[in-house]
Enzyme design. Structure first.
Site, PDB file in Angstrom:
ATOM      1  N   CYS A 136       0.831  -1.212   0.000  1.00 18.48           N
ATOM      2  CA  CYS A 136       0.000   0.000   0.000  1.00 18.48           C
ATOM      3  C   CYS A 136       0.867   1.264   0.000  1.00 18.48           C
ATOM      4  O   CYS A 136       1.630   1.493  -0.913  1.00 18.48           O
ATOM      5  CB  CYS A 136      -0.991  -0.034   1.155  1.00 18.48           C
ATOM      6  N   SER A 162      -8.176  -0.169  -0.439  1.00 20.23           N
ATOM      7  CA  SER A 162      -8.533   0.898   0.495  1.00 20.23           C
ATOM      8  C   SER A 162      -7.442   1.952   0.469  1.00 20.23           C
ATOM      9  O   SER A 162      -6.433   1.831   1.153  1.00 20.23           O
ATOM     10  CB  SER A 162      -8.704   0.333   1.917  1.00 20.23           C
ATOM     11  N   HIS A 166      -4.533  -4.688  -0.699  1.00 21.76           N
ATOM     12  CA  HIS A 166      -4.465  -5.387   0.587  1.00 21.76           C
ATOM     13  C   HIS A 166      -4.952  -6.843   0.508  1.00 21.76           C
ATOM     14  O   HIS A 166      -5.950  -7.203   1.145  1.00 21.76           O
ATOM     15  CB  HIS A 166      -5.287  -4.633   1.631  1.00 21.76           C
ATOM     16  N   GLU A 199      -3.663  -9.115   2.073  1.00 20.33           N
ATOM     17  CA  GLU A 199      -3.455  -9.678   3.414  1.00 20.33           C
ATOM     18  C   GLU A 199      -4.649  -9.457   4.335  1.00 20.33           C
ATOM     19  O   GLU A 199      -4.712 -10.055   5.422  1.00 20.33           O
ATOM     20  CB  GLU A 199      -2.194  -9.067   4.048  1.00 20.33           C
TER      21      GLU A 199
END
Length: 315
Positions: A142, A192, A235, A237
């Site tokens: 990110c 995000s 993301h 993860e």
């Protein structure tokens, strides 16, 4: 083989409950094997949640992995208890003389700031340079991925008109890449962020390879062989409810909050979302760990031995 983490780390109980094999430090010392040394520089506000998410993924491989939690030296986190940080994290200045097979740097809640206004920007730049001489392969996530491509290649980040938020389909652009081994042609990925890196700004000499992108949210995953790094702008993860938790925080904050797209069934926040990305998250991190295992020197002291240190890294 299991993952080796501190005996008292909160993530241990969660991972053991999920069936992830977690080795105690005392047991690991009795095995005649060199574990892969993976460092995690955790810049996320919810440190414990991020520790668990990433330990889950790197601990699912058949190799023994030793996870070292790292923090910025001069930055004091506001959202994690000081005793947790003191017990489980080491400042980067304390580990900079050490070498790691792999090193992960997470996102951070600072993406709307210019890079140079981030309080730990100078130290993070030194960390990036250090990875070129003391780390075999890196994985930036990110905001850290945006920061790394800016630092190494001068690629800017751009503000978005509204938050890119939800689960979006991404196209596998490089099926032959060892990092995408086993990936489907289309992959659901949680997104995000308020900023983006654009394809048109990537270096023209082609030193960065686009591995995955989306028509809706742009670049997702880049391979940078010259710096032995992967850059994930989103993301994979995340847990099933990570976006739901972010949405809850957003609606409690100032201004309007956008519902995450393609996430809640029927766009109803009261309904449980379905995790459609878990398998690919395990594949990506498993492939990254495998590439490290196949290519890292057996002697830890030899990691980065052939690299030419930058001025900042050698300072």
């Amino acid at each position: 083989m299991p993952i080796k983490i501190s005996d008292d780390l909160p993530a241990r109980r969660t991972l053991e409950g999920e069936g992830v094999i977690v080795m105690r430090e005392t047991d690991a010392g009795r095995q005649d094997i060199r574990p892969l040394r993976i460092g995690l520089l955790n810049l996320m506000p919810n440190k414990i949640s991020t520790e668990t998410q990433l330990a889950r993924l790197i601990g699912a491989t058949p190799l023994q992995v030793e996870l070292t939690l790292v923090r910025m030296t001069g930055h004091v986190p506001r959202n994690t208890a000081a005793d947790h940080m003191a017990a489980f994290y080491r400042p980067w200045e304390a580990v900079r003389a050490e070498r790691f097979d792999g090193f992960i740097v997470t996102g951070a809640p600072v993406e709307r700031l210019p890079f140079e206004e981030v309080t730990y920007w100078d130290e993070l730049r030194r960390v990036f340079d250090w990875t070129q001489t003391h780390v075999h392969k890196s994985f930036m996530i990110c905001w850290a991925a945006q920061a790394a491509v800016q630092h190494f290649h001068g690629v800017p980040k751009h503000d978005l008109a509204e938050k890119a938020f939800g689960v979006f389909q991404h196209r596998n652009r490089s099926p032959s890449s060892p990092y995408l081994r086993g990936f489907a042609d289309d992959v659901a990925v949680p997104v995000s962020r308020w900023t983006e890196v654009r394809r048109k700004d990537l270096p023209r000499e082609g030193c960065l390879t686009v591995l995955a992108d989306s028509d809706e949210t742009g670049l997702c995953l880049l391979d940078d062989p010259s710096c032995r790094s992967l850059y994930m702008f989103n993301h994979l993860e995340y847990d099933t409810r990570s976006l739901a938790d972010e949405y809850s925080r957003d609606i409690e904050g100032p201004g309007s909050a956008r519902l995450p797209l393609n996430y809640f069934p029927g766009d109803d926040p009261a309904r449980q979302p379905s995790n459609t990305w878990r398998g690919h998250a395990h594949l990506l991190f498993g492939n990254w760990i495998n590439e490290i295992y196949q290519t890292t020197p057996f002697e830890v002291a030899h990691i980065g031995a052939d690299a030419t240190p930058s001025v900042e890294a050698a300072a």
